[in-house]
Design a protein around this motif. Structure first.
Motif, PDB file in Angstrom:
ATOM      1  N   LEU A   1     -62.916 -12.462-113.833  1.00  0.00           N
ATOM      2  CA  LEU A   1     -62.996 -12.148-115.257  1.00  0.00           C
ATOM      3  C   LEU A   1     -61.628 -12.235-115.925  1.00  0.00           C
ATOM      4  O   LEU A   1     -61.493 -12.795-117.021  1.00  0.00           O
ATOM      5  CB  LEU A   1     -63.593 -10.750-115.451  1.00  0.00           C
ATOM      6  N   ILE A   2     -60.605 -11.705-115.267  1.00  0.00           N
ATOM      7  CA  ILE A   2     -59.251 -11.777-115.821  1.00  0.00           C
ATOM      8  C   ILE A   2     -58.794 -13.231-115.920  1.00  0.00           C
ATOM      9  O   ILE A   2     -58.245 -13.657-116.939  1.00  0.00           O
ATOM     10  CB  ILE A   2     -58.266 -10.944-114.971  1.00  0.00           C
ATOM     11  N   MET A   3     -59.032 -14.002-114.865  1.00  0.00           N
ATOM     12  CA  MET A   3     -58.637 -15.417-114.876  1.00  0.00           C
ATOM     13  C   MET A   3     -59.391 -16.200-115.949  1.00  0.00           C
ATOM     14  O   MET A   3     -58.845 -17.139-116.532  1.00  0.00           O
ATOM     15  CB  MET A   3     -58.859 -16.043-113.504  1.00  0.00           C
TER      16      MET A   3
ATOM     17  N   GLY B   1     -52.337 -10.903-123.427  1.00  0.00           N
ATOM     18  CA  GLY B   1     -51.981  -9.618-122.826  1.00  0.00           C
ATOM     19  C   GLY B   1     -52.896  -8.507-123.301  1.00  0.00           C
ATOM     20  O   GLY B   1     -53.375  -7.690-122.505  1.00  0.00           O
ATOM     21  N   GLY B   2     -53.165  -8.460-124.593  1.00  0.00           N
ATOM     22  CA  GLY B   2     -54.063  -7.456-125.141  1.00  0.00           C
ATOM     23  C   GLY B   2     -55.494  -7.626-124.647  1.00  0.00           C
ATOM     24  O   GLY B   2     -56.180  -6.645-124.351  1.00  0.00           O
ATOM     25  N   LEU B   3     -55.931  -8.880-124.560  1.00  0.00           N
ATOM     26  CA  LEU B   3     -57.282  -9.148-124.055  1.00  0.00           C
ATOM     27  C   LEU B   3     -57.418  -8.698-122.597  1.00  0.00           C
ATOM     28  O   LEU B   3     -58.415  -8.084-122.218  1.00  0.00           O
ATOM     29  CB  LEU B   3     -57.607 -10.632-124.179  1.00  0.00           C
ATOM     30  N   VAL B   4     -56.411  -9.003-121.799  1.00  0.00           N
ATOM     31  CA  VAL B   4     -56.419  -8.588-120.391  1.00  0.00           C
ATOM     32  C   VAL B   4     -56.406  -7.067-120.301  1.00  0.00           C
ATOM     33  O   VAL B   4     -57.150  -6.469-119.509  1.00  0.00           O
ATOM     34  CB  VAL B   4     -55.229  -9.209-119.620  1.00  0.00           C
ATOM     35  N   ASP B   5     -55.602  -6.428-121.126  1.00  0.00           N
ATOM     36  CA  ASP B   5     -55.518  -4.973-121.119  1.00  0.00           C
ATOM     37  C   ASP B   5     -56.876  -4.350-121.438  1.00  0.00           C
ATOM     38  O   ASP B   5     -57.309  -3.401-120.779  1.00  0.00           O
ATOM     39  CB  ASP B   5     -54.460  -4.516-122.121  1.00  0.00           C
ATOM     40  N   ARG B   6     -57.571  -4.886-122.442  1.00  0.00           N
ATOM     41  CA  ARG B   6     -58.886  -4.354-122.814  1.00  0.00           C
ATOM     42  C   ARG B   6     -59.907  -4.608-121.702  1.00  0.00           C
ATOM     43  O   ARG B   6     -60.749  -3.752-121.425  1.00  0.00           O
ATOM     44  CB  ARG B   6     -59.406  -4.972-124.114  1.00  0.00           C
ATOM     45  N   MET B   7     -59.824  -5.762-121.059  1.00  0.00           N
ATOM     46  CA  MET B   7     -60.750  -6.067-119.962  1.00  0.00           C
ATOM     47  C   MET B   7     -60.524  -5.106-118.800  1.00  0.00           C
ATOM     48  O   MET B   7     -61.482  -4.590-118.216  1.00  0.00           O
ATOM     49  CB  MET B   7     -60.571  -7.511-119.497  1.00  0.00           C
ATOM     50  N   LEU B   8     -59.269  -4.847-118.473  1.00  0.00           N
ATOM     51  CA  LEU B   8     -58.965  -3.894-117.402  1.00  0.00           C
ATOM     52  C   LEU B   8     -59.478  -2.499-117.747  1.00  0.00           C
ATOM     53  O   LEU B   8     -60.014  -1.786-116.889  1.00  0.00           O
ATOM     54  CB  LEU B   8     -57.454  -3.856-117.138  1.00  0.00           C
ATOM     55  N   GLU B   9     -59.326  -2.127-118.994  1.00  0.00           N
ATOM     56  CA  GLU B   9     -59.820  -0.825-119.447  1.00  0.00           C
ATOM     57  C   GLU B   9     -61.343  -0.746-119.310  1.00  0.00           C
ATOM     58  O   GLU B   9     -61.888   0.267-118.858  1.00  0.00           O
ATOM     59  CB  GLU B   9     -59.407  -0.614-120.904  1.00  0.00           C
TER      60      GLU B   9
END
Length: 96
Positions: free
Chosen positions: A64-66, A36-44
């Motif tokens: 990238l998210i997948m 969840g944190g990794l996805v959040d940082r990627m979205l940011e």
């Protein structure tokens, strides 16, 4: 890989649910994961706040998210279902 998400308020039983699901050898359900944190940082990093974000297409963002899920859960690839547990998922329902 089928991914399901376990999220809830503190003391809501999500840890107990993950423990029960872990008893089935076809499932992977761990304690809170960093996904969840990794996805959040990627979205940011791909947000409008980044000047390079205009060069990333919607398809690339999805890929990238997948890739975060694929890379993190690669060791459990033989499992039929992955249950990712993180309270952050409550705030990411549109993404899911």
């Amino acid at each position: 890989m089928k991914a399901h998400f376990i999220s809830g308020l503190p003391r809501s039983g999500s840890t107990l649910l993950a423990a029960l699901l872990r008893q089935n050898p076809r499932f992977h359900a761990a304690m809170t994961s960093p996904v969840g944190g990794l996805v959040d940082r990627m979205l940011e990093a791909m947000s409008e706040d980044n000047e390079c974000s205009v060069f990333i297409s919607l398809e690339q963002k999805l890929a990238l998210i997948m890739s975060i899920f694929s890379a993190y859960y690669h060791p459990q690839a033989e499992k039929e279902v992955i249950f990712d547990t993180n309270r952050l998922w409550c705030s990411k329902l549109p993404l899911i």
